[in-house]
Write an enzyme that holds these catalytic residues in place. Structure first.
Site, PDB file in Angstrom:
ATOM      1  N   LYS A 152       0.862  -1.183   0.000  1.00  0.00           N
ATOM      2  CA  LYS A 152       0.000   0.000   0.000  1.00  0.00           C
ATOM      3  C   LYS A 152       0.898   1.232   0.000  1.00  0.00           C
ATOM      4  O   LYS A 152       1.414   1.635   1.033  1.00  0.00           O
ATOM      5  CB  LYS A 152      -0.900   0.003   1.234  1.00  0.00           C
ATOM      6  N   GLY A 209       6.202   5.308   8.703  1.00  0.00           N
ATOM      7  CA  GLY A 209       5.381   6.508   8.662  1.00  0.00           C
ATOM      8  C   GLY A 209       5.354   7.174  10.025  1.00  0.00           C
ATOM      9  O   GLY A 209       6.261   7.003  10.841  1.00  0.00           O
ATOM     10  N   SER A 210       4.274   7.880  10.286  1.00  0.00           N
ATOM     11  CA  SER A 210       4.179   8.663  11.513  1.00  0.00           C
ATOM     12  C   SER A 210       3.901   7.772  12.727  1.00  0.00           C
ATOM     13  O   SER A 210       3.329   6.685  12.611  1.00  0.00           O
ATOM     14  CB  SER A 210       3.068   9.703  11.391  1.00  0.00           C
ATOM     15  N   THR A 211       4.291   8.275  13.894  1.00  0.00           N
ATOM     16  CA  THR A 211       4.060   7.538  15.131  1.00  0.00           C
ATOM     17  C   THR A 211       2.570   7.405  15.423  1.00  0.00           C
ATOM     18  O   THR A 211       2.117   6.365  15.925  1.00  0.00           O
ATOM     19  CB  THR A 211       4.778   8.245  16.297  1.00  0.00           C
ATOM     20  N   GLU A 265       8.306   1.352  11.722  1.00  0.00           N
ATOM     21  CA  GLU A 265       9.368   2.365  11.745  1.00  0.00           C
ATOM     22  C   GLU A 265       8.650   3.699  11.700  1.00  0.00           C
ATOM     23  O   GLU A 265       8.036   4.049  10.689  1.00  0.00           O
ATOM     24  CB  GLU A 265      10.319   2.198  10.568  1.00  0.00           C
ATOM     25  N   CYS A 292      12.886  10.927   8.196  1.00  0.00           N
ATOM     26  CA  CYS A 292      12.595  10.533   9.580  1.00  0.00           C
ATOM     27  C   CYS A 292      13.810  10.680  10.476  1.00  0.00           C
ATOM     28  O   CYS A 292      13.680  10.920  11.678  1.00  0.00           O
ATOM     29  CB  CYS A 292      12.056   9.105   9.630  1.00  0.00           C
ATOM     30  N   GLU A 306       7.715  16.166  15.631  1.00  0.00           N
ATOM     31  CA  GLU A 306       8.317  15.932  14.324  1.00  0.00           C
ATOM     32  C   GLU A 306       7.662  16.850  13.295  1.00  0.00           C
ATOM     33  O   GLU A 306       6.482  16.709  12.975  1.00  0.00           O
ATOM     34  CB  GLU A 306       8.159  14.467  13.902  1.00  0.00           C
TER      35      GLU A 306
END
Length: 496
Positions: A190, A243-245, A266, A301, A400
């Protein structure tokens, strides 16, 4: 002769990109017929109407992937046979370098020089390295009594869903595809809806290399729809994500609510780049600090977004970094001379600009840059920004931003530097600059980060694992450790 700006513009004007999903060995429209415009961040041009998959498409893809896995057409091939296909796959990626680089640059705005020298070669390298590794990984025999035999073997985990980000679409995809496919799994990819074009192109190259139908599928679409459908699917064995947390936490919840699929994440970072007064080469450190925040428009990142500088050299070193950032000004991404391209879309540009305002509102000093530029192009361009007088509890030091915004924080001694560096929810990466070997080792050991670089920033290669501590995620990409995510361990105990 290398292609110049006018050559790349001509190729971009003539480009007709594939925009459909790829399921069970064939390109196809989304089942419901939905599509969405993909607009280039470079100049606002329409790149195409991308298929918008949903739960129906996910169901079809998972069924195809499961059938392919269970049939053994790929999963039960010998490692050396899979290796041959993976090496061919890498060769086809390299042969398609100009096409893939153009798609990558038009789609997410990075400089064409980076797409050509970093992204496409890095993707091919990941596929090749993992292909080469798979027939060299040995299982184990336990130390048993004479009348027993204990075997510890690795088996492919099954059907893997991979959700990848928009900032390095091709490399992040291949960091996951490499070990997942080499180990014998079926994969459903995806891509981000902000940068799906190279993922869609990869599907054709995989088939051309000999990956059987159903083993590799690509489902473009929104994460809240097709991403959620994959994350909650009861027949997905493993979910890998970069991607994002915030999204990473949601995926963990989806796994718990469904079938307890393995989840490897990650996620975000707010990496400290620590410069001590005894750094062996302050000019080199300044160049690296500028690159660490400006490379890939700061959409990295591991970006060195917190620059921790020993107080005795703070003013002088900050001025050196600002001087180096003069070499990192935005330009047309299709110009081979450009080092900084466009932010991925207008929404993200606004988000970064908002953080710049937040930094000023919190009392930090904007010492350099941070202005939107080249607005006449219709693209999303931003000068790198430097903030001084930053406290580590400010939002620009804790959250971030994912853009070229550098927060400079001073410290008095090594203990304070370590305390500030670790005072964040993240733990992805860190840099240390010192000529004192003992100080370097002590500091590196104390930092809660998955990667620590000494007297450089962003070091390592395919042999080094990549991933984070704390809310930067779990599991590792790259190196032999990556295979842990895509295999199950089986203990077979035999009475003789």
């Amino acid at each position: 002769m290398p292609l110049q700006l006018h050559d790349w513009i001509a190729r971009a004007d003539a480009l007709s990109a594939e925009t459909r999903a790829f399921i069970n060995g064939e390109y196809c429209a989304a089942r419901a017929g939905a599509s969405a415009e993909r607009i280039s961040p470079i100049d606002g041009r329409l790149l195409g109407h991308i298929a918008q998959c949903d739960a129906q498409d996910a169901q079809i893809a998972v069924k195809a992937a499961r059938q392919a896995f269970d049939s053994g057409v790929w999963s039960r091939r010998s490692p050396v046979e899979r290796k041959r296909v993976m090496l061919k796959f890498a060769e086809l990626i390299e042969a398609d370098i100009q096409h893939l680089a153009l798609l990558e640059t038009l789609d997410m705005g990075k400089p064409i020089s980076d797409s050509l020298s970093v992204d496409v070669p890095g993707a091919a390298r990941a596929i090749r390295w993992n292909g080469e590794a798979i027939d060299k990984i040995y299982d184990e025999v336990a130390n048993t009594a004479d009348d027993e035999l204990g075997l510890i073997t690795r088996e492919p985990i099954g059907v893997v869903a991979a959700i990848v980000p928009w900032n390095f679409p091709l490399i992040m995809t291949c960091w996951k595809l490499g070990p997942a496919l080499a180990a014998g799994n079926s994969v459903i990819l995806k891509p981000s809806d902000k940068s799906p074009l190279t993922a869609i192109r990869l599907a054709q190259l995989a088939v051309d290399a000999g990956i059987p139908a159903g083993v590799f599928n690509v489902l473009p679409g929104r994460g809240q729809v097709v991403g959620k459908a994959l994350a909650t699917h009861m027949d997905i064995d493993a979910l890998v994500f970069t991607g994002s947390t915030g999204v990473a936490k949601q995926l963990l919840m989806f796994a718990g609510e469904s079938n307890m699929k393995r989840v490897w994440l990650e996620a975000g970072g707010k990496s400290p780049n620590i410069v001590f007064a005894d750094a062996p080469d302050l000019q080199a450190a300044a160049r690296a600090a500028a690159s660490a925040i400006a490379f890939n428009q700061g959409e990295v990142c591991t970006a060195g977004s917190r620059l921790l500088v020993e107080a005795s050299i703070k003013e002088r070193f900050t001025a050196m970094v600002i001087a180096e950032l003069e070499n990192w000004q935005p330009g047309h991404p299709l110009d081979p001379a450009t080092k900084v391209g466009a932010l991925v879309d207008t929404q993200h540009l606004r988000s970064v600009l908002k953080y710049i305002q937040i930094g000023e509102d919190e009392g930090a000093t904007r010492a350099y840059g941070g202005h939107q530029v080249l607005e006449e192009t219709g693209g999303n361009y931003l000068q790198p920004a430097v903030f001084t007088n930053v406290r580590n509890d400010m939002r620009i030091a804790q959250e971030e931003i994912f853009g070229p915004v550098l927060a400079v924080i001073s410290f008095e001694d090594c203990e304070e530097a370590i305390r500030i560096a670790n005072d964040t929810p993240y733990g992805l990466a860190a840099g240390i600059w010192t000529a004192d070997l003992s100080k370097a080792h002590r500091t590196a050991k104390a930092l809660r980060a998955g990667s620590v670089w000494v007297n450089q920033y962003d070091g390592g290669d395919m042999t080094a694992p990549f991933g984070g501590f704390k809310q930067s995620g779990n599991g590792r990409d790259k190196s032999l450790h990556a295979f842990d995510k895509y295999t199950e361990l089986k203990a077979t105990w035999i009475k003789l």
